[in-house]
Design an enzyme around this catalytic site. Structure first.
Site, PDB file in Angstrom:
ATOM      1  N   ARG A  99      18.383  61.751 108.279  1.00  0.00           N
ATOM      2  CA  ARG A  99      17.138  61.714 107.517  1.00  0.00           C
ATOM      3  C   ARG A  99      16.415  60.377 107.641  1.00  0.00           C
ATOM      4  NH1 ARG A  99      13.277  64.039 107.479  1.00  0.00           N
ATOM      5  NH2 ARG A  99      14.608  65.873 107.355  1.00  0.00           N
ATOM      6  N   LYS A 134      -3.512  47.715 106.212  1.00  0.00           N
ATOM      7  CA  LYS A 134      -3.359  48.876 105.320  1.00  0.00           C
ATOM      8  C   LYS A 134      -2.177  49.715 105.789  1.00  0.00           C
ATOM      9  CE  LYS A 134      -8.320  48.842 104.400  1.00  0.00           C
ATOM     10  NZ  LYS A 134      -9.608  49.549 104.581  1.00  0.00           N
ATOM     11  N   LYS A 166     -13.104  36.560 104.667  1.00  0.00           N
ATOM     12  CA  LYS A 166     -13.831  37.755 104.251  1.00  0.00           C
ATOM     13  C   LYS A 166     -14.851  37.403 103.174  1.00  0.00           C
ATOM     14  CE  LYS A 166     -11.851  41.651 104.911  1.00  0.00           C
ATOM     15  NZ  LYS A 166     -11.085  42.910 104.771  1.00  0.00           N
ATOM     16  N   GLU A 199     -16.038  37.334 108.480  1.00  0.00           N
ATOM     17  CA  GLU A 199     -16.742  38.585 108.205  1.00  0.00           C
ATOM     18  C   GLU A 199     -18.189  38.282 107.841  1.00  0.00           C
ATOM     19  OE1 GLU A 199     -14.897  41.916 105.707  1.00  0.00           O
ATOM     20  OE2 GLU A 199     -16.321  41.011 104.316  1.00  0.00           O
ATOM     21  N   ASP A 221     -19.272  43.772 109.067  1.00  0.00           N
ATOM     22  CA  ASP A 221     -18.773  44.597 107.969  1.00  0.00           C
ATOM     23  C   ASP A 221     -19.800  45.640 107.544  1.00  0.00           C
ATOM     24  OD1 ASP A 221     -17.024  45.405 105.850  1.00  0.00           O
ATOM     25  OD2 ASP A 221     -18.212  44.202 104.457  1.00  0.00           O
TER      26      ASP A 221
END
Length: 282
Positions: A99, A134, A166, A199, A221
């Site tokens: 598994r 992510k 960012k 960004e 962006d």
């Protein structure tokens, strides 16, 4: 800082801790200790295979005596019914490993399959698909490995191997120029050789970045394809370019045709269905 292999070992420690506990009592109660057997990894749907090398690590973590015969390697296209590899050894060990091995391989193969779909949309263009941060907690190294198996390109691994300024960094720092200058000074003071990406939210932001200098890549962006084309023309090859935000499989080609160098897609790792497969005795 831990190495990639050490992080994978930590993941396997946790995976077996939560699955095995104090023992696989079903297997221990039904299978004689000296029973030997063979199992094969059967592909149950078309896709891109990833995780074979990790599967070997899982099997040998349970029992170093298990012998594995690989027929299909990582990054290969697979069809329903294909056998990727066989494994031979103590039946108890094969069942205990099953598994955890399948969970990892199905996830990695799903990521590789999704990545191949995205990269294939860009055939004939120089644009490369990038992954993001992510990722599934604990599985980042494996998911990024799967992105490469699918033909994609890794962005930064984490917060430590690149500076990505960012919008929040810019706003808290008091502006683009201040943020870039501080990043440059930080690298100088700390002796770190890190690429700097920033960004931007408008063409004016791009002009400010180019006027200031000191960055390796500019990320557009949430630009439209039309605005991205203008942005790429404005940058004119002075630094690398990247598109991010709101990009799907349906509009990916339109972004690639703007001439942007990279397109980052969170869906490669955060919205993936595992590739169906099974580990069966034969």
């Amino acid at each position: 800082m831990k190495t990639k292999e050490e992080l994978i070992d930590d993941l396997l420690d946790l995976a077996f801790a939560e699955d095995l506990g104090d023992g696989d009592h079903t297997t221990l109660s039904t299978i004689p200790e000296d029973a030997m057997g063979r199992s094969r990894l059967i592909i149950k749907e078309d896709g891109i295979l990833s995780g074979v090398k990790v599967a070997e690590k899982v099997l040998h973590r349970v029992d170093p005596s298990i012998k594995m015969n690989v027929m299909i390697g990582d990054g290969a296209e697979v069809k329903k019914g294909d056998v990727a590899f066989t494994a031979e050894g103590p039946v108890r060990s094969l069942l205990i490993a099953e598994r955890t091995m399948l969970n990892i391989m199905q996830r990695m193969s799903g990521v590789a399959t999704m990545t191949r779909r995205y990269q294939d949309e860009l055939k004939g263009l120089h644009t490369r698909v990038l992954d993001t941060r992510k990722t599934t907690p604990g599985m980042r190294m494996l998911e990024k490995e799967a992105v490469e198996a699918g033909g994609g390109t890794n962005h930064r691994i984490g917060l430590f191997d690149m500076i990505l300024i960012k919008d929040n960094h810019i706003d808290f720092a008091g502006g683009i120029e201040k943020a870039i200058s501080r990043a440059q000074q930080y690298c100088k003071d700390s002796g770190k050789d890190l690429k700097i990406e920033v960004e931007v939210r408008s063409l004016d932001d791009i002009r400010r970045v180019l006027a200031h200098g000191g960055v390796d890549r500019i990320m557009f962006d949430n630009f439209t394809p039309e605005l991205t084309r203008e942005a790429v023309k404005l940058v004119d090859g002075k630094v690398e370019t990247e598109s991010s935000g709101g990009i799907t499989l349906e509009n990916l080609r339109a972004y690639g045709e703007t001439g942007v160098d990279f397109i980052s897609v969170g869906a490669l790792t955060h919205s993936v269905k595992g590739l169906d497969m099974s580990f069966k005795a034969f």
